[in-house]
Motif scaffolding. Structure first.
Motif, short mmCIF file in Angstrom:
data_model
loop_
_atom_site.label_atom_id
_atom_site.label_comp_id
_atom_site.label_asym_id
_atom_site.label_seq_id
_atom_site.Cartn_x
_atom_site.Cartn_y
_atom_site.Cartn_z
N HIS A 28 82.77 63.33 95.08
CA HIS A 28 81.94 62.57 94.14
C HIS A 28 82.28 61.06 94.17
O HIS A 28 83.44 60.67 94.18
CB HIS A 28 82.13 63.06 92.71
CG HIS A 28 81.46 62.16 91.73
ND1 HIS A 28 80.09 62.11 91.59
CD2 HIS A 28 81.97 61.20 90.89
CE1 HIS A 28 79.79 61.19 90.69
NE2 HIS A 28 80.90 60.63 90.25
N TYR A 29 81.25 60.27 94.17
CA TYR A 29 81.42 58.82 94.03
C TYR A 29 80.59 58.36 92.84
O TYR A 29 79.45 58.80 92.66
CB TYR A 29 80.94 58.08 95.29
CG TYR A 29 81.70 58.46 96.52
CD1 TYR A 29 82.97 57.93 96.76
CD2 TYR A 29 81.18 59.36 97.44
CE1 TYR A 29 83.70 58.29 97.90
CE2 TYR A 29 81.90 59.72 98.57
CZ TYR A 29 83.16 59.18 98.78
OH TYR A 29 83.87 59.54 99.89
N ASP A 30 81.18 57.46 92.05
CA ASP A 30 80.40 56.84 90.97
C ASP A 30 79.44 55.79 91.53
O ASP A 30 78.35 55.59 91.00
CB ASP A 30 81.35 56.16 89.96
CG ASP A 30 82.30 57.15 89.32
OD1 ASP A 30 81.80 58.03 88.58
OD2 ASP A 30 83.51 57.06 89.57
N LEU A 31 79.91 55.13 92.57
CA LEU A 31 79.16 53.99 93.10
C LEU A 31 79.13 54.05 94.61
O LEU A 31 80.19 54.15 95.26
CB LEU A 31 79.84 52.68 92.64
CG LEU A 31 79.29 51.37 93.20
CD1 LEU A 31 77.84 51.14 92.76
CD2 LEU A 31 80.16 50.19 92.76
N VAL A 32 77.96 53.98 95.18
CA VAL A 32 77.81 53.80 96.63
C VAL A 32 77.10 52.47 96.85
O VAL A 32 76.02 52.23 96.31
CB VAL A 32 77.00 54.95 97.27
CG1 VAL A 32 76.69 54.64 98.73
CG2 VAL A 32 77.77 56.27 97.17
N VAL A 33 77.76 51.59 97.60
CA VAL A 33 77.15 50.31 97.94
C VAL A 33 76.79 50.34 99.42
O VAL A 33 77.66 50.57 100.27
CB VAL A 33 78.09 49.13 97.65
CG1 VAL A 33 77.41 47.82 98.04
CG2 VAL A 33 78.50 49.11 96.19
N ILE A 34 75.52 50.14 99.70
CA ILE A 34 75.06 50.12 101.09
C ILE A 34 74.79 48.67 101.47
O ILE A 34 73.99 47.98 100.82
CB ILE A 34 73.76 50.93 101.26
CG1 ILE A 34 73.96 52.37 100.73
CG2 ILE A 34 73.34 50.96 102.72
CD1 ILE A 34 72.67 53.18 100.67
#
Lengths: 224, 224
Positions: free
Chosen positions: A110-116
């Motif tokens: 699980h990730y709270d935040l994914v920045v692409i």
């Protein structure tokens, strides 16, 4: 005519994959930002500063898109954050399939935040939804205040405008308010931040906004 | 597979038209430069400064490519030079057909120099020959010295590198020699200029090089 049809087909196939990405991200309560800009507007630097301030409290993953080189992922990893480099070869933008293959297939973590971090390109990434919550458009003050007027599709596609490298304002003809005004004329719904990853000016506002979005996602996950 | 084939077909049709443009430019003894860069690297400013210094002695025409707006053509015309704006809509690059339709069809007038300002995009214009003599790649010192390493197809496709906005060097982490070195590692044949259209630094070398190319074209026309 045929060329247009094919482009529409590619975009529409991408849209289907993007919606699947979006559904999976929503299930996990993950906030997903798609950073878009010209080359050299400071996307990687902003991610580095964000990682320093956020990654203690939130699980964060970064996907960096470039034609070639691992440089950006390497820069981000130095801040203790997981980063996956996507090399696009000659493709001028990321697409939803690349994001799915590099991310959703790999692990269930699980990730709270994914920045692409998209390929540096102010045109093509506007057309390709990746399944993100928001596109964050960066324009540096060194690029000229007229840029939003000249690349309106990207301004329309974005939810946030970050005016970057404000430390250079005294040495350029830029007026960040004019730059913001040019963007808001095209898209009045933009949230606007003015910041310098170098001096730290304006970063608190950006991080504050990001944390409020992350908290809202957490709440929706707790309810779900 | 099909997508790749279609891209190759588009590129190969463009190549045929580009060769036709090239033949017509060569017949007229016209020097044609195709300026390529990220958005905001200073292509229009360099054209304005060049027009000021060159247009008294040489017939000059400028073609400016943008998704929308006449702004660049208007800026150039203020310097007493003819300029034609090509609005590409959603196309991320100029192609040989646009150049032919806007230029070669219109009038038989002779120009010594045609400068084509491409859409600001460091990826896609690398693939589309317009029939120019040379691509001139601009990278501003504000973009970061690593940019040539991250966009190698454009570096390989170019004959000239202009490192622009050198007035900003004291306020950035840029070392123009390192930037040039990164480009020369990919393409050792690049002619490199470092300049600021704002302060005028380095413009004499650029203009000197351009005049020598124009003189060579004039000689070849006199012989022909």
């Amino acid at each position: 005519m045929k060329k247009v049809d094919l482009k529409q087909k590619v975009v529409s196939e991408n849209e289907t994959l993007a919606q699947a990405n979006r559904a999976r991200f929503a299930d996990g309560g993950t906030l997903v930002l798609n950073l878009v800009s010209s080359p050299g507007s400071g996307k990687t630097s902003l991610i580095e500063e964000t990682a320093e301030r956020i990654s203690g409290a939130y699980g964060m993953l970064v996907l960096t898109g470039d034609l070639v080189t691992e440089n950006d992922a390497r820069r981000v990893r130095r801040h203790g954050v997981e980063a996956i480099q996507i090399c696009t070869g000659d493709a001028c933008h990321l697409d939803a399939r690349m994001v799915r293959d590099h991310l959703l297939g790999s692990k269930a973590k699980h990730y709270d935040l994914v920045v692409i971090e998209n390929v540096g390109n102010l045109v093509c990434p506007a057309t390709f939804d990746l399944g993100e919550d928001l596109k964050v458009l960066l324009v540096s003050v060194a690029e000229g205040d007229d840029k939003p007027l000249k690349y309106p599709p990207m301004v329309r596609a974005s939810g946030v405008l970050v005016i970057s490298k404000t430390d250079l304002v005294p040495y350029t003809d830029s007026d960040p308010d004019r730059l913001a005004g040019n963007a808001l004329r095209i898209n009045p719904n933009l949230a606007v931040f003015k910041l310098s990853s170098k001096t730290g000016e304006g970063l608190d506002q950006w991080i504050g906004w990001l944390e409020s979005r992350l908290a809202a996602k957490r709440q929706s996950r707790a309810r779900g």
